[in-house]
Structures are given as structure tokens and as C-alpha cells.
Scaffold this motif. Structure first.
Motif, PDB file in Angstrom:
ATOM      1  N   GLU A  74     -11.776  -5.726 -14.689  1.00 57.80           N
ATOM      2  CA  GLU A  74     -11.363  -4.613 -15.617  1.00 57.80           C
ATOM      3  C   GLU A  74     -11.803  -3.209 -14.982  1.00 57.80           C
ATOM      4  O   GLU A  74     -12.817  -2.972 -14.536  1.00 57.80           O
ATOM      5  N   ASN A  75     -10.745  -2.239 -15.382  1.00 61.00           N
ATOM      6  CA  ASN A  75     -11.159  -0.897 -15.023  1.00 61.00           C
ATOM      7  C   ASN A  75     -11.205  -0.420 -13.783  1.00 61.00           C
ATOM      8  O   ASN A  75     -12.253   0.333 -13.377  1.00 61.00           O
ATOM      9  N   LEU A  76     -10.064  -1.092 -12.798  1.00 57.10           N
ATOM     10  CA  LEU A  76     -10.248  -0.423 -11.506  1.00 57.10           C
ATOM     11  C   LEU A  76      -9.619   0.669 -11.042  1.00 57.10           C
ATOM     12  O   LEU A  76      -8.425   0.851 -11.781  1.00 57.10           O
ATOM     13  N   TRP A  77     -10.124   1.744 -10.790  1.00 56.04           N
ATOM     14  CA  TRP A  77      -9.470   2.894 -10.599  1.00 56.04           C
ATOM     15  C   TRP A  77      -9.308   3.228  -8.939  1.00 56.04           C
ATOM     16  O   TRP A  77     -10.475   3.338  -8.247  1.00 56.04           O
ATOM     17  N   ILE A  78      -8.417   3.238  -8.277  1.00 53.12           N
ATOM     18  CA  ILE A  78      -8.197   3.618  -6.644  1.00 53.12           C
ATOM     19  C   ILE A  78      -7.271   4.736  -6.737  1.00 53.12           C
ATOM     20  O   ILE A  78      -6.131   4.584  -7.044  1.00 53.12           O
ATOM     21  N   LEU A  82       0.923  -3.586  -8.760  1.00 52.18           N
ATOM     22  CA  LEU A  82       0.870  -3.536  -7.122  1.00 52.18           C
ATOM     23  C   LEU A  82      -0.458  -4.085  -6.636  1.00 52.18           C
ATOM     24  O   LEU A  82      -0.682  -5.067  -5.817  1.00 52.18           O
ATOM     25  N   LEU A  83      -1.682  -3.680  -7.534  1.00 53.27           N
ATOM     26  CA  LEU A  83      -2.914  -4.151  -6.956  1.00 53.27           C
ATOM     27  C   LEU A  83      -2.921  -5.716  -7.073  1.00 53.27           C
ATOM     28  O   LEU A  83      -3.812  -6.226  -6.544  1.00 53.27           O
ATOM     29  N   TYR A 105      -5.931   2.654   1.992  1.00 50.69           N
ATOM     30  CA  TYR A 105      -5.410   1.976   3.474  1.00 50.69           C
ATOM     31  C   TYR A 105      -6.233   0.613   3.409  1.00 50.69           C
ATOM     32  O   TYR A 105      -7.232   0.448   3.292  1.00 50.69           O
ATOM     33  N   VAL A 106      -5.358  -0.573   3.699  1.00 44.87           N
ATOM     34  CA  VAL A 106      -5.978  -1.973   4.077  1.00 44.87           C
ATOM     35  C   VAL A 106      -5.256  -2.470   5.292  1.00 44.87           C
ATOM     36  O   VAL A 106      -4.384  -2.185   5.579  1.00 44.87           O
ATOM     37  N   VAL A 134       0.730  -1.260   0.141  1.00 45.18           N
ATOM     38  CA  VAL A 134       0.115  -0.062   0.007  1.00 45.18           C
ATOM     39  C   VAL A 134       0.817   1.442   0.142  1.00 45.18           C
ATOM     40  O   VAL A 134       0.543   2.014  -0.763  1.00 45.18           O
ATOM     41  N   ARG A 135       1.868   1.186   0.980  1.00 43.30           N
ATOM     42  CA  ARG A 135       2.889   2.365   0.683  1.00 43.30           C
ATOM     43  C   ARG A 135       3.460   2.855  -0.513  1.00 43.30           C
ATOM     44  O   ARG A 135       3.431   3.717  -0.927  1.00 43.30           O
ATOM     45  N   GLN A 136       3.841   1.640  -1.280  1.00 42.58           N
ATOM     46  CA  GLN A 136       4.444   1.517  -2.803  1.00 42.58           C
ATOM     47  C   GLN A 136       3.151   2.209  -3.648  1.00 42.58           C
ATOM     48  O   GLN A 136       3.467   3.144  -4.465  1.00 42.58           O
ATOM     49  N   TYR A 137       2.130   1.720  -3.394  1.00 45.97           N
ATOM     50  CA  TYR A 137       0.760   2.276  -4.234  1.00 45.97           C
ATOM     51  C   TYR A 137       0.694   3.729  -4.027  1.00 45.97           C
ATOM     52  O   TYR A 137       0.429   4.401  -5.228  1.00 45.97           O
TER      53      TYR A 137
END
Length: 194
Positions: A58-62, A48-49, A67-68, A31-34
Motif C-alpha cells: 500500500e501507498n507506493l509513490w514514485i 501501470l505500476l 527508469y527500469v 515506463v514511458r506511459q507512467y
């Protein structure tokens, strides 16, 4: 039964278990890298995801920051958008359907603790320290075409049906059926969503 199996089964478990802490630390590093990725580096974000999440379409946008707890218990459908500063405590499964829109500062919790302090922490050890608090979990399921407004909190064990709008600032403590607009603290159905 391992502590991870207890966690996913909704039984009291020890968060300080070595296997769980290993995954927790791995998730925090990913998560830190992301969160530090260049904003336009979509390829690195997807890589990373793929390491962090349990699965996604398909088409995930965060939008960072995100945070997880463990990451591996989070599943997204297709065409989902998560805005900035969201926290998903995925000590149990979080399943989010297709075309989900999750606004900034949304919190999704699957973990909860005994209300008794003695049950949460137990007795002090002889050296004066205490164990990690005991925890239980319940999954969160969110259907297709759901919009969760900014600052909403989704509590453990909640299921939100398809085509639901959850108003900003709501605290969702109970299931919300499909095709509804709901808001408030506690969140309640206000009208149909046609």
C-alpha cells in the motif's frame, strides 16, 4: 537453462535474448506511459505500476521520471516513496522494505559485466557486428525504514539493513548493517542510527 534463468541465477547471460528483449521493450513502453501520466492521475499510475513491477504494498509513490530495465524484478513494501529521476536496473531482484525513502537521482544496479573486453563482447562476427555484451547479476535488498540520499548509487549484490541512512552521493559497494548512518565513496558506516 534459459537466458532469463541464467540472468536471475547470476550467471553470464545474453541480454540480446528474444524473451529478455520482449520484456525489456514492454517495460520501456510502460515506463514511458507512467512518466507521461498527468501528475494527479493516481489511478492510471497504479494501473501501470501493477503491470510493470513485480509487486508492491500500500501507498507506493514514485515521482516521474522513473527508469527500469525489466520492472518485473522490483518489489516494494508498504509506504514507500521514490523521488524523481531514479534508475533501477533490475536484471536481478531489487527488494525494498516498508517505509523506504529514496531521494532523487538514486541508481540501483543489479547488473555488471566482465572486466575483460573480450569476455564482454566476444569476437566480431563475420559480418563485422558483435553480440550484446555478456552480463552477470546480483540482487539488491533494502530493509525497512531506509532513507537513501540523493544521487546515491547502490551496486549489485548489496544488502542494506533496517533503519539505515545512506548519505547523498554515496557509492554503496558493500553491505550496510541495520541501524547505521553510512556515506562516502566508497560508502562506509559512520555511526549508529538510534
Amino acid at each position: 537453462m534459459t537466458e532469463r534463468e541464467k540472468m536471475l541465477a547470476g550467471e553470464l547471460y545474453d541480454c540480446g535474448d528474444k524473451e529478455l528483449l520482449l520484456q525489456w521493450h514492454l517495460a520501456k513502453d510502460l515506463v514511458r506511459q507512467y512518466n507521461l501520466c498527468d501528475s494527479n492521475d493516481s489511478e492510471k499510475k497504479i494501473q501501470l505500476l501493477q503491470q510493470l513491477l513485480g509487486g508492491f504494498g500500500e501507498n507506493l509513490w514514485i515521482t516521474p521520471p522513473f527508469y527500469v530495465d525489466y520492472g518485473e524484478n522490483i518489489y516494494f513494501g508498504e509506504n514507500c516513496e521514490v523521488n524523481m529521476n531514479c534508475t533501477f536496473l533490475d536484471d536481478n531482484t531489487i527488494k525494498i522494505g516498508d517505509y523506504a525513502l529514496i531521494a532523487p537521482n538514486v541508481q540501483i544496479y543489479t547488473a555488471f559485466h566482465p572486466t575483460s573486453a573480450k569476455e564482454r563482447f566476444g569476437e566480431k562476427k563475420e559480418d563485422g557486428t558483435f553480440a550484446f555484451c555478456k552480463t552477470q547479476t546480483a540482487p539488491v535488498i533494502i530493509g525497512d525504514h531506509v532513507w537513501i540520499g540523493g544521487g546515491a548509487i547502490i551496486m549489485p549484490g548489496v544488502t542494506i539493513g533496517d533503519n539505515v541512512v545512506i548519505g547523498a552521493g554515496s557509492v554503496v559497494t558493500k553491505d550496510i548493517p541495520s541501524n547505521k548512518v553510512a556515506y562516502g565513496n566508497p560508502c562506509r558506516v559512520i555511526r549508529d542510527n538510534s
